[in-house]
Design a protein around this motif. Structure first.
Motif, PDB file in Angstrom:
ATOM      1  N   GLY A 148       0.817  -1.208   0.000  1.00  0.00           N
ATOM      2  CA  GLY A 148       0.000   0.000   0.000  1.00  0.00           C
ATOM      3  C   GLY A 148       0.849   1.256   0.000  1.00  0.00           C
ATOM      4  O   GLY A 148       0.525   2.242  -0.677  1.00  0.00           O
ATOM      5  N   GLN A 149       1.958   1.245   0.761  1.00  0.00           N
ATOM      6  CA  GLN A 149       2.853   2.404   0.770  1.00  0.00           C
ATOM      7  C   GLN A 149       3.519   2.589  -0.590  1.00  0.00           C
ATOM      8  O   GLN A 149       3.627   3.711  -1.080  1.00  0.00           O
ATOM      9  CB  GLN A 149       3.908   2.218   1.859  1.00  0.00           C
ATOM     10  N   GLN A 150       3.933   1.483  -1.209  1.00  0.00           N
ATOM     11  CA  GLN A 150       4.550   1.587  -2.532  1.00  0.00           C
ATOM     12  C   GLN A 150       3.574   2.153  -3.562  1.00  0.00           C
ATOM     13  O   GLN A 150       3.965   2.967  -4.413  1.00  0.00           O
ATOM     14  CB  GLN A 150       5.060   0.217  -2.989  1.00  0.00           C
ATOM     15  N   GLN A 151       2.314   1.755  -3.476  1.00  0.00           N
ATOM     16  CA  GLN A 151       1.352   2.274  -4.443  1.00  0.00           C
ATOM     17  C   GLN A 151       1.111   3.755  -4.224  1.00  0.00           C
ATOM     18  O   GLN A 151       0.931   4.506  -5.198  1.00  0.00           O
ATOM     19  CB  GLN A 151       0.037   1.493  -4.372  1.00  0.00           C
ATOM     20  N   ARG A 152       1.139   4.209  -2.986  1.00  0.00           N
ATOM     21  CA  ARG A 152       0.989   5.641  -2.732  1.00  0.00           C
ATOM     22  C   ARG A 152       2.213   6.420  -3.212  1.00  0.00           C
ATOM     23  O   ARG A 152       2.088   7.564  -3.673  1.00  0.00           O
ATOM     24  CB  ARG A 152       0.705   5.906  -1.257  1.00  0.00           C
ATOM     25  N   VAL A 153       3.387   5.820  -3.130  1.00  0.00           N
ATOM     26  CA  VAL A 153       4.574   6.443  -3.721  1.00  0.00           C
ATOM     27  C   VAL A 153       4.389   6.577  -5.228  1.00  0.00           C
ATOM     28  O   VAL A 153       4.713   7.612  -5.824  1.00  0.00           O
ATOM     29  CB  VAL A 153       5.843   5.628  -3.401  1.00  0.00           C
ATOM     30  N   ALA A 154       3.856   5.529  -5.860  1.00  0.00           N
ATOM     31  CA  ALA A 154       3.610   5.572  -7.300  1.00  0.00           C
ATOM     32  C   ALA A 154       2.598   6.670  -7.653  1.00  0.00           C
ATOM     33  O   ALA A 154       2.729   7.339  -8.690  1.00  0.00           O
ATOM     34  CB  ALA A 154       3.116   4.217  -7.789  1.00  0.00           C
ATOM     35  N   ILE A 155       1.599   6.861  -6.808  1.00  0.00           N
ATOM     36  CA  ILE A 155       0.622   7.929  -7.041  1.00  0.00           C
ATOM     37  C   ILE A 155       1.297   9.295  -6.897  1.00  0.00           C
ATOM     38  O   ILE A 155       1.050  10.209  -7.687  1.00  0.00           O
ATOM     39  CB  ILE A 155      -0.572   7.794  -6.075  1.00  0.00           C
ATOM     40  N   ALA A 156       2.171   9.435  -5.897  1.00  0.00           N
ATOM     41  CA  ALA A 156       2.903  10.694  -5.723  1.00  0.00           C
ATOM     42  C   ALA A 156       3.775  10.979  -6.937  1.00  0.00           C
ATOM     43  O   ALA A 156       3.871  12.126  -7.402  1.00  0.00           O
ATOM     44  CB  ALA A 156       3.763  10.626  -4.457  1.00  0.00           C
ATOM     45  N   ARG A 157       4.422   9.933  -7.473  1.00  0.00           N
ATOM     46  CA  ARG A 157       5.231  10.104  -8.678  1.00  0.00           C
ATOM     47  C   ARG A 157       4.372  10.594  -9.839  1.00  0.00           C
ATOM     48  O   ARG A 157       4.778  11.483 -10.602  1.00  0.00           O
ATOM     49  CB  ARG A 157       5.906   8.781  -9.032  1.00  0.00           C
ATOM     50  N   ALA A 158       3.185  10.023  -9.991  1.00  0.00           N
ATOM     51  CA  ALA A 158       2.275  10.477 -11.045  1.00  0.00           C
ATOM     52  C   ALA A 158       1.849  11.924 -10.809  1.00  0.00           C
ATOM     53  O   ALA A 158       1.750  12.714 -11.753  1.00  0.00           O
ATOM     54  CB  ALA A 158       1.051   9.565 -11.098  1.00  0.00           C
ATOM     55  N   LEU A 159       1.621  12.285  -9.569  1.00  0.00           N
ATOM     56  CA  LEU A 159       1.135  13.624  -9.243  1.00  0.00           C
ATOM     57  C   LEU A 159       2.160  14.696  -9.588  1.00  0.00           C
ATOM     58  O   LEU A 159       1.790  15.789 -10.067  1.00  0.00           O
ATOM     59  CB  LEU A 159       0.770  13.684  -7.759  1.00  0.00           C
ATOM     60  N   VAL A 160       3.463  14.412  -9.367  1.00  0.00           N
ATOM     61  CA  VAL A 160       4.466  15.437  -9.670  1.00  0.00           C
ATOM     62  C   VAL A 160       4.672  15.617 -11.173  1.00  0.00           C
ATOM     63  O   VAL A 160       5.335  16.566 -11.597  1.00  0.00           O
ATOM     64  CB  VAL A 160       5.820  15.143  -8.981  1.00  0.00           C
ATOM     65  N   GLN A 161       4.110  14.739 -11.976  1.00  0.00           N
ATOM     66  CA  GLN A 161       4.118  14.966 -13.425  1.00  0.00           C
ATOM     67  C   GLN A 161       3.194  16.112 -13.811  1.00  0.00           C
ATOM     68  O   GLN A 161       3.219  16.570 -14.959  1.00  0.00           O
ATOM     69  CB  GLN A 161       3.662  13.705 -14.170  1.00  0.00           C
ATOM     70  N   PRO A 177      -7.635  -5.059   2.301  1.00  0.00           N
ATOM     71  CA  PRO A 177      -8.733  -4.082   2.384  1.00  0.00           C
ATOM     72  C   PRO A 177      -8.329  -2.715   2.922  1.00  0.00           C
ATOM     73  O   PRO A 177      -8.778  -1.685   2.395  1.00  0.00           O
ATOM     74  CB  PRO A 177      -9.739  -4.774   3.312  1.00  0.00           C
ATOM     75  N   ARG A 178      -7.477  -2.675   3.958  1.00  0.00           N
ATOM     76  CA  ARG A 178      -7.077  -1.383   4.518  1.00  0.00           C
ATOM     77  C   ARG A 178      -6.307  -0.563   3.489  1.00  0.00           C
ATOM     78  O   ARG A 178      -6.583   0.624   3.285  1.00  0.00           O
ATOM     79  CB  ARG A 178      -6.227  -1.574   5.765  1.00  0.00           C
ATOM     80  N   VAL A 183      -5.491   3.704  -0.810  1.00  0.00           N
ATOM     81  CA  VAL A 183      -5.135   4.045  -2.188  1.00  0.00           C
ATOM     82  C   VAL A 183      -6.316   4.672  -2.918  1.00  0.00           C
ATOM     83  O   VAL A 183      -6.175   5.700  -3.596  1.00  0.00           O
ATOM     84  CB  VAL A 183      -4.623   2.792  -2.936  1.00  0.00           C
ATOM     85  N   MET A 184      -7.502   4.094  -2.766  1.00  0.00           N
ATOM     86  CA  MET A 184      -8.664   4.651  -3.452  1.00  0.00           C
ATOM     87  C   MET A 184      -9.062   6.007  -2.865  1.00  0.00           C
ATOM     88  O   MET A 184      -9.492   6.908  -3.604  1.00  0.00           O
ATOM     89  CB  MET A 184      -9.836   3.675  -3.393  1.00  0.00           C
ATOM     90  N   ASP A 185      -8.911   6.182  -1.559  1.00  0.00           N
ATOM     91  CA  ASP A 185      -9.144   7.499  -0.950  1.00  0.00           C
ATOM     92  C   ASP A 185      -8.209   8.537  -1.555  1.00  0.00           C
ATOM     93  O   ASP A 185      -8.608   9.669  -1.842  1.00  0.00           O
ATOM     94  CB  ASP A 185      -8.912   7.437   0.561  1.00  0.00           C
ATOM     95  N   ALA A 186      -6.939   8.146  -1.750  1.00  0.00           N
ATOM     96  CA  ALA A 186      -5.950   9.074  -2.304  1.00  0.00           C
ATOM     97  C   ALA A 186      -6.339   9.493  -3.718  1.00  0.00           C
ATOM     98  O   ALA A 186      -6.287  10.681  -4.076  1.00  0.00           O
ATOM     99  CB  ALA A 186      -4.569   8.430  -2.293  1.00  0.00           C
ATOM    100  N   LEU A 187      -6.751   8.529  -4.533  1.00  0.00           N
ATOM    101  CA  LEU A 187      -7.169   8.863  -5.896  1.00  0.00           C
ATOM    102  C   LEU A 187      -8.411   9.752  -5.897  1.00  0.00           C
ATOM    103  O   LEU A 187      -8.522  10.691  -6.696  1.00  0.00           O
ATOM    104  CB  LEU A 187      -7.426   7.580  -6.693  1.00  0.00           C
ATOM    105  N   ALA A 188      -9.347   9.460  -5.005  1.00  0.00           N
ATOM    106  CA  ALA A 188     -10.564  10.269  -4.926  1.00  0.00           C
ATOM    107  C   ALA A 188     -10.246  11.708  -4.529  1.00  0.00           C
ATOM    108  O   ALA A 188     -10.822  12.659  -5.080  1.00  0.00           O
ATOM    109  CB  ALA A 188     -11.543   9.642  -3.936  1.00  0.00           C
ATOM    110  N   ARG A 189      -9.326  11.892  -3.575  1.00  0.00           N
ATOM    111  CA  ARG A 189      -8.955  13.252  -3.156  1.00  0.00           C
ATOM    112  C   ARG A 189      -8.274  14.016  -4.287  1.00  0.00           C
ATOM    113  O   ARG A 189      -8.519  15.209  -4.494  1.00  0.00           O
ATOM    114  CB  ARG A 189      -8.035  13.195  -1.932  1.00  0.00           C
ATOM    115  N   ILE A 190      -7.393  13.333  -5.016  1.00  0.00           N
ATOM    116  CA  ILE A 190      -6.714  13.973  -6.142  1.00  0.00           C
ATOM    117  C   ILE A 190      -7.728  14.397  -7.200  1.00  0.00           C
ATOM    118  O   ILE A 190      -7.655  15.499  -7.757  1.00  0.00           O
ATOM    119  CB  ILE A 190      -5.668  13.005  -6.740  1.00  0.00           C
ATOM    120  N   ASN A 191      -8.692  13.539  -7.471  1.00  0.00           N
ATOM    121  CA  ASN A 191      -9.736  13.855  -8.432  1.00  0.00           C
ATOM    122  C   ASN A 191     -10.525  15.091  -8.015  1.00  0.00           C
ATOM    123  O   ASN A 191     -10.782  15.993  -8.823  1.00  0.00           O
ATOM    124  CB  ASN A 191     -10.651  12.653  -8.596  1.00  0.00           C
TER     125      ASN A 191
END
Length: 270
Positions: A148-161, A177-178, A183-191
């Protein structure tokens, strides 16, 4: 607006994606659902041009994405960020360096190779990590983090693009599940906060119904459902999955809390 017109991808005689036509409004959160092998990943990879279409066109506003070559294509891939199921991080590097990789299209090659990142670039990367509640992990090696932490790092990498679109290809497939919720909360907030258009491939109907404003269902490479989550009735599910049933991947009460904070409070027209 993202416009797909008769988009097709063939492998020999088999059509992995078969004449898909969709209009995706800016700022929407679209879930792409269907069985394994339905064409979901191929569809997203064509939008990013990691896979070449066999036919049809992709347009973003007034730009013909299918015609891009060279530098304009590289720029499109920066504006249309990909998040992968397997994270695609460099495990031996620290988290901050992995996130800074999202800036590669914006800096000269020699600076990126020598890791000569500016103070401003580091601040952008740290801000993205803070946004995802993992700034405290900036100095850790990526391969020492949980999934889960690695996927959030990947989302952060996408965000700095600084993307206009994020394509998430099964971003929660290997998560518990946790971490699915995080991860889905993070994507929803970015959206919501940035207005970034998100297309997200998902296996879990429960997750898709709770987070997405619109669902596009694929079967054998064709669109067999396109509508709001509440329109996905039993007949539509059978058309997508046959007789398969699915247990919720995340507790409903957790999903309800996330949904109430998401953009589903806004009216969505497709």
């Amino acid at each position: 607006m993202l416009v797909l017109d008769d988009l097709t991808r063939r492998f020999g005689e088999r059509a992995a994606v078969d004449r898909v036509s969709l209009n995706i409004k800016p700022g929407s959160f679209v879930g792409v659902i269907g069985r394994s092998g339905a064409g979901k990943s191929t569809l997203l990879r064509m939008i990013n041009r990691l896979a070449e279409p066999s036919g049809g066109t992709i347009r973003w506003n007034d730009e013909d994405v299918t015609a891009l070559r060279g530098r304009p294509l590289r720029e499109w891939r920066a504006r249309c960020a990909m998040i992968f199921q397997q994270f695609n991080l460099t495990g031996r590097l620290d988290v901050l360096t992995n996130v800074l990789a999202g800036r590669l299209s914006r800096v000269p090659a020699h600076r990126s190779l020598l890791k000569l990142w500016s103070v401003e670039e580091r601040a952008v990367a740290l801000a993205a990590l803070e946004r995802l509640d993992i700034a405290n992990l900036a100095a850790q090696r990526a391969d020492r983090l949980s999934g889960g932490q690695q996927q959030r790092v990947a989302i952060a990498r996408a965000l700095v693009q600084e993307p206009e679109i994020i394509l998430a290809d099964e971003p929660i497939a290997s998560l518990d599940p946790r971490n699915t919720r995080l991860v889905m909360d993070a994507l929803a907030r970015i959206n919501v906060d940035y207005g970034i258009t998100i297309l997200c491939n998902l296996h879990s109907l429960d997750v898709a119904r709770h987070y997405c404003h619109r669902l596009v269902g694929l079967a054998a490479g064709r669109v067999v459902f396109d509508g709001r989550p509440e329109m996905l009735d039993e007949a539509a599910v059978r058309a997508l999955y046959g007789l398969e049933a699915e247990a919720p991947a995340v507790p409903p009460e957790a999903m309800d809390a996330a949904r109430n904070a998401s953009m589903r409070t806004a009216a969505f027209q497709y």
